[in-house]
Every structure is written in structure tokens, then in C-alpha cells.
Design an enzyme around this catalytic site. Structure first.
Site, PDB file in Angstrom:
ATOM      1  N   ASP A  43      -5.991 -10.297 -15.127  1.00  0.00           N
ATOM      2  CA  ASP A  43      -6.985 -11.055 -14.804  1.00  0.00           C
ATOM      3  C   ASP A  43      -8.203 -11.034 -15.619  1.00  0.00           C
ATOM      4  O   ASP A  43      -8.594  -9.783 -15.726  1.00  0.00           O
ATOM      5  CB  ASP A  43      -7.470 -11.075 -13.492  1.00  0.00           C
ATOM      6  CG  ASP A  43      -7.723 -12.487 -12.682  1.00  0.00           C
ATOM      7  OD1 ASP A  43      -8.440 -13.164 -13.114  1.00  0.00           O
ATOM      8  OD2 ASP A  43      -7.053 -12.808 -11.657  1.00  0.00           O
ATOM      9  N   HIS A  65      -5.188 -16.655  -4.450  1.00  0.00           N
ATOM     10  CA  HIS A  65      -5.743 -15.951  -3.406  1.00  0.00           C
ATOM     11  C   HIS A  65      -7.077 -16.672  -3.238  1.00  0.00           C
ATOM     12  O   HIS A  65      -7.820 -16.131  -2.023  1.00  0.00           O
ATOM     13  CB  HIS A  65      -6.364 -14.492  -4.369  1.00  0.00           C
ATOM     14  CG  HIS A  65      -7.208 -14.863  -5.666  1.00  0.00           C
ATOM     15  ND1 HIS A  65      -6.658 -15.570  -6.720  1.00  0.00           N
ATOM     16  CD2 HIS A  65      -8.481 -14.683  -5.673  1.00  0.00           C
ATOM     17  CE1 HIS A  65      -7.478 -15.747  -7.511  1.00  0.00           C
ATOM     18  NE2 HIS A  65      -8.683 -15.120  -7.119  1.00  0.00           N
ATOM     19  N   ASP A  74       0.563  -1.233  -0.028  1.00  0.00           N
ATOM     20  CA  ASP A  74      -0.080   0.049  -0.125  1.00  0.00           C
ATOM     21  C   ASP A  74       0.896   1.419  -0.007  1.00  0.00           C
ATOM     22  O   ASP A  74       1.572   1.579   1.125  1.00  0.00           O
ATOM     23  CB  ASP A  74      -1.057   0.041   1.221  1.00  0.00           C
ATOM     24  CG  ASP A  74      -1.828   1.220   1.467  1.00  0.00           C
ATOM     25  OD1 ASP A  74      -1.961   1.968   0.153  1.00  0.00           O
ATOM     26  OD2 ASP A  74      -2.127   1.686   2.515  1.00  0.00           O
TER      27      ASP A  74
HETATM   28  C1  GLC Z   1     -12.564 -17.271  -9.317  1.00  0.00           C
HETATM   29  C2  GLC Z   1     -11.601 -16.264  -8.583  1.00  0.00           C
HETATM   30  C3  GLC Z   1     -12.135 -16.239  -7.253  1.00  0.00           C
HETATM   31  C4  GLC Z   1     -13.564 -15.162  -7.499  1.00  0.00           C
HETATM   32  C5  GLC Z   1     -14.457 -16.229  -8.546  1.00  0.00           C
HETATM   33  C6  GLC Z   1     -15.609 -15.415  -8.891  1.00  0.00           C
HETATM   34  O1  GLC Z   1     -12.621 -18.623  -8.567  1.00  0.00           O
HETATM   35  O2  GLC Z   1     -10.431 -16.955  -8.556  1.00  0.00           O
HETATM   36  O3  GLC Z   1     -11.623 -15.230  -6.461  1.00  0.00           O
HETATM   37  O4  GLC Z   1     -14.395 -15.111  -6.210  1.00  0.00           O
HETATM   38  O5  GLC Z   1     -13.891 -16.890  -9.555  1.00  0.00           O
HETATM   39  O6  GLC Z   1     -15.389 -14.492  -9.862  1.00  0.00           O
END
Ligand code: GLC
Length: 570
Positions: free
Chosen positions: A98, A341, A21
Site C-alpha cells: 500500500d 477495509h 495475531d
Molecule cells: C483510503 C484508504 C482509507 C484511508 C484513506 C486515507 O481511502 O483506503 O482506509 O482512511 O485513504 O488514507
């Protein structure tokens, strides 16, 4: 045909909200990533995968996107993004974005238009359906199907205005896009081209095996799901995992977006994908994606009812990896990961995160994973051996996947809060999302403000500064592992043979390329264990390339959580 450079690459995932941050608001940002790029360079990774930083209401920490062509002010601006991209490229690394296009945010203008009225031109961009025949719309049980949403409650949200329901496989803030509509696909491809033109090097595609669905009959006779005993809703995944047009859509995307562009990396996240499907998705001749994230090995500790935990059996874990390694040996390619994550910390899950064995078991897990055939992914903090967080009550969690299902389990299904918490403590995604531990200063050097999620209290011991200074740290061990992939071709291209499949304590395999053979052994226990291999004598005199304890194994007897990599030629 592009060069498959990603076979030799290691990818590092940054979850920006929890990485660094720079502006002191308690949430990580793009400036923070720029400031810390030396950490990645020192580790020696090749690619940065950036979790979403697009404008978003943050219902699911950015996996609910309201504008695909921007940066959320929480994280910075498009200019900061461009600066990051240039800084990444200047270090000889690549950056992949992503791509979250199974669903948008309900605040995305596409959905705002779609819900504005049944005759809106964008209506059909999402899945709208009437109530189940013979029910009163908007009442419990009137949903078009009995499917549950991943984040609790039904997968359908009633919309007063038009008296219809929209589908959301995740939260009601994440309506599913209708990929059957060619306009939707074209709009997504345009967004992708826009980012590639900006210079990004590829995409990690969120739940991309959910984009083709069987939600067709308009007469209300929709397929119901499979229901676990006591569950409020059913599992509808048979109707939306790897659906009938999944391959067609990904091939079309390849033609419309990737064809003619070089040196990209595409990886599809695919919960529930089978090896046979994955071979098709990653067959270069079919031109769909380069590799997929499968889930079998991170589901190895769940019971037949996915809401339960079972102790890990090493034989089960090995059988899973073996199936994937052999299944994609001739055609296709694996991705390799313990962490991201969405997963709890590997050292807490499959290793031993207590003070005696944390370092050794984190290194052992890294060794076993990285020595498989495939492209390894390192999730921020994994290279430090970061651990799960000591959550006490549900109030310690921030994740929508913890809070929603907890409420459903306790309030609707009558399960005991303590039982539900036991599973959340072990599996909850917030374990991975606590701030990155940079140094021993307050909040681990993550922020000058108040972190959005508490820092793990072990940060005075477990942090990047301490590990960079210690040649025996997990960090320097990961650096060597990554270097080994870059220098030893057998790590990249060698074939894979599992040894000792019935052993519950040792994970052993060989990799062979031409005259070079590697032997990899990992001890999944805190005791001494001898590897009973047929040619043990020959191996014990082979060159020891890497081990994680101060003492080399004697006669293939491994110490607690020891890993060893041997090489022989000829
Ligand atoms: C994927 C992501 C996750 C998210 C889900 C909905 O599994 O990695 O973090 O909550 O899709 O987008």
C-alpha cells in the site's frame, strides 16, 4: 511493454491488524500473515495486497505513515517483512504494498520540519495557507476554505507557531503533501524504488487521484466547496479530485519508478473518478497505472446527500457496472471489488446475511463480480461470507471515520444520534475490520490475547476451519471461481453484454470470446425467478459450469439467491 499478467490474476487483500495475531498482543502482525499463507495458496489467488505496516501513530490504522522505509514494531521488523516476501514468492504469489503518499503522518520528519517554521526548507512540502482574509486566525470560520475533512471537522488545522493553516483532507494527523513541489515527488519515487529493489511487485496507491490540487491563489481567495443542507462544512472535492496535473504526475512516476521493471501491478484508488478519466489513467499507451479502484458501485446505496442511505436498486447497480464494462472495453482495464477495509461486508449490504441465505447470497455475489471483465480483488473474510458486526452504540466503533463524523453530526449539526448510528451500522468501515475468523476457538483463533476490535459473534458458525472442511462452503466456491478465471479464457478476455437491464431481480450478462460464450445469471432475491431471455431454450441446454445451489436451474428458473454460469460454443 510488459506482459499484462494481472488480467488473469486474482488479488487477495490482507488488513494485517485484523488478519492473524502471532504474538498475542491483540493486533495482527506479519508473523501471523506468514503463518497463514497456506490459506491464500489453497484459495488459489495470485497476488497479496498488504495494507500498510509502516511505522505509524495508527491514527488511521497505518494510513498515517511516519516512516516510509520501515515496519511498525506493532507488526514486526523489516526482517520479518523480508521473510514474508520470500515466503510469498516461494508459493509463486506476488506481493503489492500500500502506497499512501497523498499525505503523511503529522509525526513524519518531513512534516515535523515543515511545521518548524515558515522558512524551513521543507515548509513547501505541505499546503500552508494564511487565514481567510478579514478574519482572526485560529477562530471558527477563519479557515482558508470551508472544506470539511473526511474524518470530521474542517480540512485545515491552525498552527499556533506560524499562525498559518495546513491542509488535511483526512484527519489533522494526516497533512497533505504538496505534489507541486518536485522535491516531494522525487522523495516519493525514491521510496518506491527502494521497495521495488527489495523485491515487492507493485503498489496499491491510496487516494492517488487527490495528489493534484487547486489550492493556488496565495491571496486568500480560495475556492469554497458545495454544501449539503445542515452540513457544518462543504465538499471541496471539485478542487482536489483528478486535479489538473494528476495524469502528468502518474506518468512521471511511471517513468521514474516503473520503466524498465517487469511484471509489476499498479492500481490507483480513485474515489469519484469518472469512466472517461479512468480510461486515460489505465490506457497502457499513456503509461500511468494498470487499473483503478472506482467507487460508483459501492456508492449505489447512498442518496444525493452522501450521509444518507437508500435501498439498493439492482437496475442502478447494473447500469453502473455496464457503464464501466463498456467504457473500458477497448482501452484500459477494470478492477473488480465488493469489499475492502473501507466497505461494509458485501453479503450484508447487497446479499442476505441471515442464516437461510448467507451462504447462497455470498456465493452469488462472488459469481457476478468475478465473471465481469477485470481483475477481481478478494478482501480477507469475503471468501468465508463474513458479515457486518452487530454494533449497538458508538462505543463499539474504533474507526476514526466513524468517531469523527459522528461527533460532528451530533454535536455540531444537531442530527439525531440514532439516525447517524443507523448509517454507521450499515456502512461503517469497522464492519470490515473485525478479526478474521479462523476457527471456533476463543476469539475465532485470531489472537491468544484480547482483540483490538471485537470478533463477530457468529464465528462459531462462520470460520475458515469449518469452511475448509465443507465442500459446499463459500470458501470452496470462491476457490472454484478463481480456478475458472485461470482455466477459461473467456472469463479474462471475453467481451461483456448486459442482459435484462430493467429487471430488478436478476443480474444477467454474457461474455464472448471467439466461439465461446458464457451466460452469467444471479438472482438478487429470496424467491424463484425465471430469466426471460430471447434464446432461453438454447441456453437451458448449454453446459452448466458453475452454480451455488444443490439443484440446477430448471428452464432458467433460478432458486433463492442462485447464481449460474453456462457455457456454449459455436
Ligand atoms: C483510503 C484508504 C482509507 C484511508 C484513506 C486515507 O481511502 O483506503 O482506509 O482512511 O485513504 O488514507
Amino acid at each position: 511493454m510488459t506482459d499484462q499478467w494481472w488480467k488473469r490474476a486474482v488479488v487477495y487483500q490482507i488488513y494485517p491488524r485484523s488478519f492473524a495475531d502471532a504474538d498475542g498482543d491483540g493486533v495482527g502482525d506479519l508473523r501471523g500473515v506468514i503463518d497463514r499463507l497456506d490459506h491464500l495458496a489453497e484459495l488459489g489467488v495470485d497476488v497479496l495486497w498488504l495494507s500498510p505496516t509502516y511505522p505509524s501513530p495508527q491514527a488511521d490504522n497505518g494510513y498515517d505513515i511516519s516512516d516510509y522505509q520501515g515496519v511498525d514494531p506493532l507488526f514486526g521488523t523489516l526482517e520479518t517483512f523480508d521473510e514474508l516476501l520470500a515466503a510469498v514468492h516461494a508459493r509463486g504469489l506476488k506481493l503489492i504494498m500500500d502506497l499512501v503518499v497523498n499525505h503523511t503522518s503529522d509525526e513524519h520528519p518531513w512534516f515535523v520540519a515543515s511545521r518548524a517554521g515558515a522558512d524551513n526548507p521543507r515548509r513547501d512540502w505541505y499546503w500552508w495557507r494564511p487565514a481567510r482574509a478579514g478574519t482572526a486566525p485560529g477562530t471558527p470560520g477563519a479557515e482558508p476554505t470551508d472544506w470539511g475533512a473526511a474524518f470530521g471537522g474542517p480540512a485545515w488545522e491552525f498552527d499556533e507557531k506560524t499562525g498559518e493553516y495546513y491542509l488535511h483532507l483526512f484527519s489533522a494527523k494526516q497533512p497533505d503533501l504538496n505534489w507541486e513541489n518536485p522535491e516531494v515527488r522525487e522523495a516519493v519515487y525514491a521510496v518506491m524504488r527502494w521497495w521495488l529493489d527489495r523485491g515487492v511487485d507493485g503498489f496499491r496507491m491510496d487516494v492517488i487521484n487527490m495528489i493534484s490540487k487547486t489550492v493556488n491563489p496565495e491571496d486568500g481567495a480560495l475556492p469554497d466547496g458545495r454544501r449539503q443542507a445542515g452540513a457544518a462544512y462543504a465538499d471541496g472535492s471539485a478542487s482536489y479530485l483528478c486535479g489538473p496535473r494528476n495524469h502528468e504526475f502518474l506518468h512521471e512516476m511511471h517513468e521514474q519508478v516503473f520503466a524498465g521493471r517487469d511484471a509489476l501491478l499498479t492500481v490507483g484508488e480513485m474515489p469519484g473518478v469518472t469512466v472517461d478519466e479512468a480510461r486515460l489513467f489505465t490506457d497502457p499507451a499513456r503509461a500511468e497505472v494498470d487499473m483503478v479502484f472506482q467507487f460508483d458501485h459501492v456508492w449505489a446505496d447512498r442518496g444525493p446527500d452522501p450521509r444518507t442511505l437508500v435501498p439498493l436498486r439492482l437496475t442502478r447497480l447494473k447500469a453502473i457496472f455496464n457503464r464501466w464494462q463498456t467504457g473500458l472495453a477497448e482501452v484500459g482495464w477494470n478492477s473488480l471489488y465488493w469489499n475492502n477495509h473501507d466497505q461494509p461486508r458485501a453479503v450484508s449490504r447487497y446479499g442476505d446475511d441471515g442464516p437461510r441465505h448467507r451462504v447462497a447470497s455470498a456465493k452469488m455475489l462472488g459469481t457476478v463480480l468475478h465473471l465481469h471483465r477485470g481483475t477481481p480483488y478478494v478482501y480477507q473474510g469475503e471468501e468465508l461470507g463474513m458479515t457486518n458486526f452487530p454494533f449497538r452504540t458508538i462505543d463499539d466503533f474504533r474507526d476514526i471515520e466513524a468517531l469523527g463524523p459522528y461527533a460532528q453530526a451530533v454535536e455540531q449539526e444537531g442530527r439525531s444520534p440514532e439516525d447517524v448510528l443507523t448509517v454507521l451500522r450499515a456502512r461503517g468501515r469497522d464492519n470490515a475490520r473485525t478479526p478474521m475468523q479462523w476457527d471456533a476457538s476463543p476469539h475465532a483463533g485470531f489472537t491468544a490475547g484480547t482483540p483490538w476490535l471485537a470478533v463477530n459473534p457468529n464465528y462459531p458458525q462462520v470460520n475458515a476451519a469449518a469452511e475448509r472442511a465443507d465442500p459446499d462452503s463459500v470458501f470452496h466456491y470462491y476457490r472454484r471461481l478463481i480456478e475458472l478465471r485461470h482455466t477459461e479464457p473467456a472469463v479474462v478476455d471475453g467481451d461483456f453484454t448486459l442482459l435484462l437491464p430493467d429487471d430488478e431481480r436478476l443480474y444477467a450478462f454474457t461474455r464472448r470470446l471467439g466461439a465461446t460464450e458464457l451466460l452469467v445469471i444471479g438472482n438478487f432475491t429470496g424467491g424463484f425467478v425465471r430469466a426471460e431471455l430471447p434464446d432461453a431454450a438454447a441456453w437451458s441446454s448449454a453446459e452448466l459450469l458453475l452454480t451455488n445451489l444443490a439443484t440446477a436451474p430448471d428452464d432458467l428458473t433460478l432458486g433463492p439467491w442462485q447464481a449460474a454460469v453456462y457455457r456454449r460454443r459455436g
